[in-house]
Design an enzyme around this catalytic site. Structure first.
Site, mmCIF file in Angstrom:
data_model
loop_
_atom_site.group_PDB
_atom_site.id
_atom_site.type_symbol
_atom_site.label_atom_id
_atom_site.label_comp_id
_atom_site.label_asym_id
_atom_site.label_seq_id
_atom_site.Cartn_x
_atom_site.Cartn_y
_atom_site.Cartn_z
ATOM 1 N N LYS A 11 0.823 -1.205 0.000
ATOM 2 C CA LYS A 11 0.000 0.000 0.000
ATOM 3 C C LYS A 11 0.872 1.276 0.000
ATOM 4 O O LYS A 11 2.087 1.217 0.265
ATOM 5 C CB LYS A 11 -0.919 -0.024 1.225
ATOM 6 C CG LYS A 11 -2.021 -1.097 1.134
ATOM 7 C CD LYS A 11 -2.970 -0.998 2.326
ATOM 8 C CE LYS A 11 -4.125 -1.968 2.212
ATOM 9 N NZ LYS A 11 -5.068 -1.832 3.361
ATOM 10 N N TYR A 51 -12.530 -1.328 -3.729
ATOM 11 C CA TYR A 51 -13.020 -1.539 -2.367
ATOM 12 C C TYR A 51 -14.540 -1.404 -2.269
ATOM 13 O O TYR A 51 -15.057 -1.100 -1.182
ATOM 14 C CB TYR A 51 -12.339 -0.556 -1.417
ATOM 15 C CG TYR A 51 -10.946 -0.981 -0.988
ATOM 16 C CD1 TYR A 51 -10.757 -2.116 -0.181
ATOM 17 C CD2 TYR A 51 -9.821 -0.260 -1.359
ATOM 18 C CE1 TYR A 51 -9.482 -2.505 0.231
ATOM 19 C CE2 TYR A 51 -8.539 -0.650 -0.949
ATOM 20 C CZ TYR A 51 -8.388 -1.768 -0.155
ATOM 21 O OH TYR A 51 -7.134 -2.152 0.253
ATOM 22 N N ARG A 87 -3.010 -14.303 4.262
ATOM 23 C CA ARG A 87 -3.654 -13.605 5.386
ATOM 24 C C ARG A 87 -2.831 -13.824 6.671
ATOM 25 O O ARG A 87 -2.692 -12.928 7.502
ATOM 26 C CB ARG A 87 -5.084 -14.091 5.593
ATOM 27 C CG ARG A 87 -6.065 -13.795 4.466
ATOM 28 C CD ARG A 87 -6.389 -12.350 4.247
ATOM 29 N NE ARG A 87 -6.910 -11.675 5.407
ATOM 30 C CZ ARG A 87 -7.489 -10.469 5.363
ATOM 31 N NH1 ARG A 87 -7.622 -9.820 4.197
ATOM 32 N NH2 ARG A 87 -7.922 -9.891 6.436
ATOM 33 N N THR A 93 -5.834 -6.764 10.698
ATOM 34 C CA THR A 93 -6.025 -5.454 10.047
ATOM 35 C C THR A 93 -5.378 -4.334 10.858
ATOM 36 O O THR A 93 -4.712 -3.452 10.299
ATOM 37 C CB THR A 93 -7.536 -5.170 9.887
ATOM 38 O OG1 THR A 93 -8.144 -6.275 9.222
ATOM 39 C CG2 THR A 93 -7.778 -3.900 9.094
ATOM 40 N N ARG A 104 2.189 -6.721 8.917
ATOM 41 C CA ARG A 104 1.573 -5.537 9.513
ATOM 42 C C ARG A 104 2.188 -5.205 10.874
ATOM 43 O O ARG A 104 2.369 -4.038 11.208
ATOM 44 C CB ARG A 104 0.056 -5.719 9.591
ATOM 45 C CG ARG A 104 -0.607 -5.493 8.232
ATOM 46 C CD ARG A 104 -2.032 -5.932 8.212
ATOM 47 N NE ARG A 104 -2.742 -5.473 7.005
ATOM 48 C CZ ARG A 104 -3.935 -5.917 6.648
ATOM 49 N NH1 ARG A 104 -4.559 -6.827 7.392
ATOM 50 N NH2 ARG A 104 -4.520 -5.478 5.556
ATOM 51 N N ASN A 114 -2.018 0.441 6.776
ATOM 52 C CA ASN A 114 -1.554 -0.844 7.290
ATOM 53 C C ASN A 114 -0.722 -1.669 6.310
ATOM 54 O O ASN A 114 -0.708 -2.889 6.374
ATOM 55 C CB ASN A 114 -2.729 -1.639 7.874
ATOM 56 C CG ASN A 114 -3.775 -1.953 6.834
ATOM 57 O OD1 ASN A 114 -3.644 -1.558 5.685
ATOM 58 N ND2 ASN A 114 -4.802 -2.676 7.231
ATOM 59 N N HIS A 117 -2.371 -5.175 1.486
ATOM 60 C CA HIS A 117 -3.699 -5.772 1.273
ATOM 61 C C HIS A 117 -3.506 -7.243 0.963
ATOM 62 O O HIS A 117 -2.518 -7.626 0.342
ATOM 63 C CB HIS A 117 -4.386 -5.096 0.072
ATOM 64 C CG HIS A 117 -5.593 -5.841 -0.414
ATOM 65 N ND1 HIS A 117 -6.826 -5.693 0.170
ATOM 66 C CD2 HIS A 117 -5.749 -6.785 -1.392
ATOM 67 C CE1 HIS A 117 -7.699 -6.492 -0.440
ATOM 68 N NE2 HIS A 117 -7.062 -7.158 -1.393
ATOM 69 N N GLU A 128 -9.796 -9.698 -7.902
ATOM 70 C CA GLU A 128 -8.810 -8.650 -7.622
ATOM 71 C C GLU A 128 -7.571 -8.778 -8.517
ATOM 72 O O GLU A 128 -6.998 -7.760 -8.943
ATOM 73 C CB GLU A 128 -8.413 -8.694 -6.147
ATOM 74 C CG GLU A 128 -9.565 -8.273 -5.234
ATOM 75 C CD GLU A 128 -9.249 -8.420 -3.753
ATOM 76 O OE1 GLU A 128 -10.147 -8.129 -2.939
ATOM 77 O OE2 GLU A 128 -8.121 -8.836 -3.401
HETATM 78 P P1 IDP Z 1 -8.264 -6.321 5.673
HETATM 79 O O1 IDP Z 1 -7.409 -5.417 4.805
HETATM 80 O O2 IDP Z 1 -7.499 -6.856 6.854
HETATM 81 O O3 IDP Z 1 -8.966 -7.393 4.887
HETATM 82 P P2 IDP Z 1 -10.830 -4.936 5.780
HETATM 83 O O4 IDP Z 1 -11.799 -5.029 6.892
HETATM 84 O O5 IDP Z 1 -11.151 -5.659 4.499
HETATM 85 O O6 IDP Z 1 -9.383 -5.379 6.319
HETATM 86 O O7 IDP Z 1 -10.629 -3.375 5.481
HETATM 87 C C1 IDP Z 1 -9.991 -2.964 4.280
HETATM 88 C C2 IDP Z 1 -9.006 -1.861 4.620
HETATM 89 O O8 IDP Z 1 -9.727 -0.717 5.078
HETATM 90 C C3 IDP Z 1 -8.040 -2.174 5.760
HETATM 91 O O9 IDP Z 1 -6.925 -2.919 5.334
HETATM 92 C C4 IDP Z 1 -7.639 -0.783 6.221
HETATM 93 O O10 IDP Z 1 -6.678 -0.184 5.351
HETATM 94 C C5 IDP Z 1 -8.952 -0.035 6.058
HETATM 95 N N1 IDP Z 1 -9.694 -0.009 7.328
HETATM 96 C C6 IDP Z 1 -10.405 -1.009 7.889
HETATM 97 N N2 IDP Z 1 -10.963 -0.650 9.048
HETATM 98 C C7 IDP Z 1 -10.607 0.645 9.233
HETATM 99 C C8 IDP Z 1 -10.870 1.608 10.275
HETATM 100 O O11 IDP Z 1 -11.562 1.337 11.252
HETATM 101 N N3 IDP Z 1 -10.312 2.843 10.097
HETATM 102 C C9 IDP Z 1 -9.556 3.186 9.010
HETATM 103 N N4 IDP Z 1 -9.285 2.315 8.018
HETATM 104 C C10 IDP Z 1 -9.797 1.065 8.127
HETATM 105 MG MG MG Z 2 -10.387 -7.228 3.413
#
Ligand code: IDP
Ligand code: MG
Length: 143
Positions: A11, A51, A87, A93, A104, A114, A117, A128
């Protein structure tokens, strides 16, 4: 041995912070083949489309702003049990919750910024990968 596929993205925070090389090295060390990769600057419509499943979430606009803030580096990854294995390699996350030794934990700044992805299912992995790479790319790069 051919495995299954997942889509990873280094990212914008990690690219800007010059962590991309270390992250790609970690991915290779964990047994993934980097089948394809390229530097991409997402536009707002592209980030919103990528997204789209999150469009109702409160963090959606913040996520789109972050993902369009600079270049990112999507990679098509092959390995046995690629989605679940990746994962596990990237971790939770929120980096504060990510296990020791995960990408991470070691490279992410925050829940939003973070570092990486990873696809969450085989079906989404193929969607994707198709978002960033063509069948022709993957065939041409196969090896
Ligand atoms: P993941 O990347 O671990 O699968 P997801 O729930 O799919 O997590 O969320 C996608 C992305 O959205 C996360 O990787 C992060 O960059 C962002 N994100 C998720 N939750 C939050 C939040 O509460 N605040 C800000 N950004 C968030
Ligand atoms: Mg996700």
């Amino acid at each position: 041995m051919p495995g299954s596929w997942t889509l990873g993205i280094v990212k914008p925070d990690a690219v800007a912070g010059r962590k991309m090389g270390a992250i790609l090295a970690r991915i290779e060390e964990r047994g993934f083949r980097l089948a394809a990769g390229r530097m991409v600057r997402l536009g707002v419509p592209e980030a919103r489309a990528f997204y789209a499943v999150h469009r109702e979430r409160p963090f959606f606009d913040e996520l789109v702003e972050f993902m369009t803030s600079g270049p990112c580096f999507p990679v098509a990854l092959e390995r046995e049990d690629a989605v679940a294995a990746f994962r596990a390699v990237i971790g939770a996350t929120n980096p504060a919750d990510a296990a020791e030794g995960t990408i991470r934990r070691d490279f992410a700044e925050s829940m939003g910024r973070n570092a990486v992805h990873g696809s969450d299912s085989d079906e989404n992995a193929l969607r994707e990968i198709g978002f960033f790479f063509t069948e022709a790319d993957l065939a041409r790069l196969a090896g």
